[in-house]
Design a protein around this motif. Structure first.
Motif, PDB file in Angstrom:
ATOM      1  N   UNK A  28     -22.493 -10.341 -19.643  1.00 58.11           N
ATOM      2  CA  UNK A  28     -22.314 -11.066 -18.599  1.00 58.11           C
ATOM      3  C   UNK A  28     -21.461 -12.057 -18.377  1.00 58.11           C
ATOM      4  N   UNK A  29     -21.321 -12.775 -19.449  1.00 56.73           N
ATOM      5  CA  UNK A  29     -20.347 -14.112 -19.230  1.00 56.73           C
ATOM      6  C   UNK A  29     -18.969 -13.504 -19.349  1.00 56.73           C
ATOM      7  N   UNK A  30     -18.529 -12.299 -20.110  1.00 60.65           N
ATOM      8  CA  UNK A  30     -17.378 -11.816 -19.775  1.00 60.65           C
ATOM      9  C   UNK A  30     -16.984 -11.054 -18.521  1.00 60.65           C
ATOM     10  N   UNK A  31     -17.942 -10.622 -18.016  1.00 58.15           N
ATOM     11  CA  UNK A  31     -17.868  -9.973 -16.539  1.00 58.15           C
ATOM     12  C   UNK A  31     -17.769 -11.178 -15.605  1.00 58.15           C
ATOM     13  N   UNK A  32     -18.276 -12.194 -15.776  1.00 59.53           N
ATOM     14  CA  UNK A  32     -18.268 -13.195 -14.801  1.00 59.53           C
ATOM     15  C   UNK A  32     -16.840 -13.950 -14.884  1.00 59.53           C
ATOM     16  N   UNK A  33     -16.373 -14.329 -16.293  1.00 55.78           N
ATOM     17  CA  UNK A  33     -15.114 -14.972 -16.299  1.00 55.78           C
ATOM     18  C   UNK A  33     -13.962 -13.984 -16.028  1.00 55.78           C
TER      19      UNK A  33
END
Length: 125
Positions: free
Chosen positions: A15-20
């Motif tokens: 989720x974090x990788x997708x968002x950033x």
């Protein structure tokens, strides 16, 4: 319990990788602004940090857990600094569609990732 924590951490990292990644892409295409450090956009640094943290989480490769904490601490520190500046200036961090500064979300995700990893290392089965 250990598997639940493992997959919870993995899901948060994805989720974090997708968002950033979306923030980095928007910055790259000049649709959004990402603050810079030493002429390098912070969103790129955070993307690299989350990616390396996820690699250390998935592929243990004999790597010490301290590397995971190190690579999560990079976005944590940027998110903490950005959140403080956002509270003071009100226009430091990129915002999501709901108007929530992404540094607040990143700070929460980083704190959760550190907490889950800590409990994951303490669980024996």
């Amino acid at each position: 319990m250990k598997q639940i924590l493992y997959y919870s951490i993995l899901g948060l990292l994805i989720l974090a990788i997708y968002g950033v990644f979306n923030i980095s892409l928007a910055h790259f295409t000049k649709e959004s602004f990402c603050p810079k450090v030493v002429n390098l956009p912070i969103c790129y640094i955070i993307l690299i940090s989350f990616t390396i943290a996820s690699i250390t989480h998935v592929f243990h490769l004999g790597i010490n857990i301290k590397y995971y904490y190190f690579f999560i601490s990079i976005p944590l520190l940027f998110a903490l600094f950005g959140s403080i500046l956002e509270l003071i200036n009100k226009n430091t961090c990129p915002k999501n569609e709901a108007g929530i500064p992404m540094c607040f979300i990143s700070l929460g995700i980083c704190l959760l990732l550190i907490t889950l990893k800590y409990f994951s290392s303490k669980v024996t089965s």
